[in-house]
Design an enzyme around this catalytic site. Structure first.
Site, PDB file in Angstrom:
ATOM      1  N   GLU A   1      -2.134  -8.929   4.282  1.00 34.27           N
ATOM      2  CA  GLU A   1      -1.956  -9.869   5.669  1.00 34.27           C
ATOM      3  C   GLU A   1      -3.396  -9.987   6.380  1.00 34.27           C
ATOM      4  OE1 GLU A   1      -1.615  -5.140   6.071  1.00 34.27           O
ATOM      5  OE2 GLU A   1      -1.113  -6.777   4.625  1.00 34.27           O
TER       6      GLU A   1
ATOM      7  N   CYS B   1       0.682  -1.125  -0.213  1.00 36.14           N
ATOM      8  CA  CYS B   1      -0.055  -0.082   0.008  1.00 36.14           C
ATOM      9  C   CYS B   1       0.775   1.224  -0.063  1.00 36.14           C
ATOM     10  CB  CYS B   1      -1.131  -0.042   1.089  1.00 36.14           C
ATOM     11  SG  CYS B   1      -2.377   1.216   0.891  1.00 36.14           S
TER      12      CYS B   1
ATOM     13  N   HIS C   1      -3.726  -5.307   0.566  1.00 33.12           N
ATOM     14  CA  HIS C   1      -3.242  -5.584   1.937  1.00 33.12           C
ATOM     15  C   HIS C   1      -3.419  -7.203   2.005  1.00 33.12           C
ATOM     16  CE1 HIS C   1      -2.621  -1.832   4.379  1.00 33.12           C
ATOM     17  NE2 HIS C   1      -3.729  -1.474   3.262  1.00 33.12           N
TER      18      HIS C   1
END
Length: 509
Positions: A169, A79, A167
């Site tokens: 994660e 990001c 993202h």
């Protein structure tokens, strides 16, 4: 030598989550503020740049010095990290025409690329950005896109440097762990050898070398962190560890004796101290939450100090500090080298002059539990719900009296035992009861009553930073409510808290 990944933090709400995902791959990683990047050491295998609440177009945005990293080690920008790499190398990052927040889908993907191998077109990813990379430099190459973001991922040709605007994660990126594993294992060549067993082995040996034959004192709370810290130290130094378990009169019903017995069964050198009356005296007449916390903290210090003085030649104070405490105290929002005072056993007196040892300061809470399990710790301690340091003192709203404590202990016992009996205890992250500072009218038999109201609360969370209220079965709540009102003298009404965090907190005070 312990293999390490660096995660450079720009203040993103997801930075800790990146670290937890890397740890799930059995790879050690550390979070570093972007303005405190140390010199590279041979154990560093790769670097990840986190997201950020800032825009790279902002003159005050974080600017890391990547001179010793970029092109020399594998580097992944997530990001903001990706946008910084693009802009810093001559690309264009502009406000998004169509901002992407939340779910998106990869519409094209280079499935042969080493970062994306095993991922599929159409899979969901999680976006959270108001800027978009509109143009990349000539030596960059696009490796994936979404419908609205043409450059969702890129590589720098001739380098192991990559950027992605989503993202990986977060749970909502359905193949995010594939991407992270590709980066960590295939590109950084990490061996995935950082396991709970290896942590125990290396930590015990390190503690032996560090402490030698010195004596260590540790304040046990009955919680997971202090218990696992105690067991690690016990493995390292045996009877030279002196544990103190204080009964502040604000524990759950029967908890002091139950937990003390568990500690003794583990072979710990532990002393139980009944200090209920000292705490009750210190709390007399106090109703404001912060005043109660301070009174409880100060009294604990006094009791702990009195007990520690009775041990000759103590050199070390052990604490159950865990990694989130360390991260919060050395952050991009307010760099500091000290752990917050409420993790320092309330802030011990200066004259104690003890050196600090924190065997768990590298671990997240879920890792602490795994380490405890690898040492054979019983579930009674290991799988306990979080319990606040001030105990029931912040679950009794208003002033505290022995009678109010008696009421709340009985209510809490019925609720928690009910969860266990119905197989619900491990389905919620934390459950608690609160005694409210109000009374309500009721009818019991032919008599009108005017008695106390209690609130039950159960939440689901991963780390306590956010939490959703748990939708416990109605028939269970009805059964527990009925049992509380019938069995606990002084209660005639039970309510269930359906607030989430935010905007509410988990505890009521």
């Amino acid at each position: 030598m312990k293999e390490t990944l660096w995660i450079i933090d720009f203040g993103s709400q997801y930075t800790q989550l990146i670290a937890r995902r890397i740890r799930e791959l059995n790879v050690y990683c550390v979070i570093l503020p972007y303005n405190k990047i140390p010199e590279l050491t041979p154990d560093v295998k790769g670097v990840i740049l986190s997201g950020s609440p800032f825009s790279v177009r902002d003159p005050q945005s974080p600017v890391p010095n990547l001179q010793t990293i970029k092109g020399k080690l594998p580097l992944l920008g997530v990001c903001y990290g990706a946008q910084f790499l693009a802009k810093d190398n001559g690309g264009d990052v502009l406000p998004s025409v169509l901002r992407e927040y939340g779910r998106a889908n990869l519409s094209s993907i280079d499935q042969q690329h080493k970062l994306l191998k095993g991922m599929h077109n159409g899979r969901q990813v999680w976006m959270s950005h108001g800027d978009t990379i509109q143009k990349i430099p000539s030596h960059f190459r696009t490796i994936c896109s979404t419908k609205d973001v043409a450059i969702a991922g890129f590589e720098i040709e001739g380098e192991d440097t990559f950027g992605i605007q989503f993202h990986p994660e977060v749970y909502h990126s359905t193949e995010g762990m594939i991407l992270l594993k590709n980066f960590v294992v295939e590109i950084c060549h990490c061996s995935q050898s950082w396991t709970p067993d290896s942590f125990v082995q290396t930590t015990v040996e390190s503690l032996r070398q560090k402490i030698g034959s010195d004596k260590v004192v540790l304040g046990l709370s009955g919680g997971v962190d202090s218990s696992v810290a105690a067991l690690l130290l016990h493995k390292a130094i045996g009877k030279n560890l002196y544990c103190i378990f204080v009964d502040n009169g604000l524990l759950r019903q029967g908890e002091f004796d139950e937990v003390l017995t568990s500690y003794q069964d583990m072979g710990l050198n532990v002393k139980g101290v009944d200090a209920k009356d000292r705490f009750y005296a210190a709390l007399h007449g106090l109703s404001e939450p912060e005043a109660k916390r301070k009174a409880i903290g100060k009294t604990f210090i006094d009791v702990f100090d009195d007990e520690a003085k009775q041990i000759q030649d103590v050199k070390w104070l052990a604490q159950g500090t865990i990694y989130p405490d360390v991260i919060e105290s050395v952050s991009v929002k307010g760099p500091s080298d000290t752990i917050k005072s409420h993790h320092n056993v309330g802030g011990l007196p200066e004259y104690m002059k003890l050196k600090i040892v924190e065997p768990l300061r590298e671990l997240f809470k879920d890792e602490v539990r795994r380490v405890g399990a690898s040492m054979g710790m019983k579930d009674l301690l290991l799988q306990r719900h979080p319990f606040p340091g001030p105990g029931l003192g912040i679950r009794i709203l208003g002033d505290i009296t022995p009678e109010k404590i008696r009421i709340l202990q009985e209510v809490d016992h019925i609720f928690i035992q009910g969860l266990r009996n119905h197989g619900l205890y491990h389905q919620v992250w934390q459950a608690l009861a609160v005694l409210l500072p109000i009374k309500s009218v009721g009818v019991m038999g032919d008599e009108r009553t005017y008695e106390n109201v209690v609130a039950l609360r159960a939440v689901n969370s991963t780390d306590g930073m956010t939490a959703d209220w748990s939708p416990l079965p109605f028939d269970f709540l009805a059964e527990v409510s009925n049992e509380i009102i019938n069995k606990v003298k002084g209660v005639n009404r039970v309510v269930y808290d359906i607030s989430s965090k935010p905007p509410a907190t988990i505890e009521w005070e």
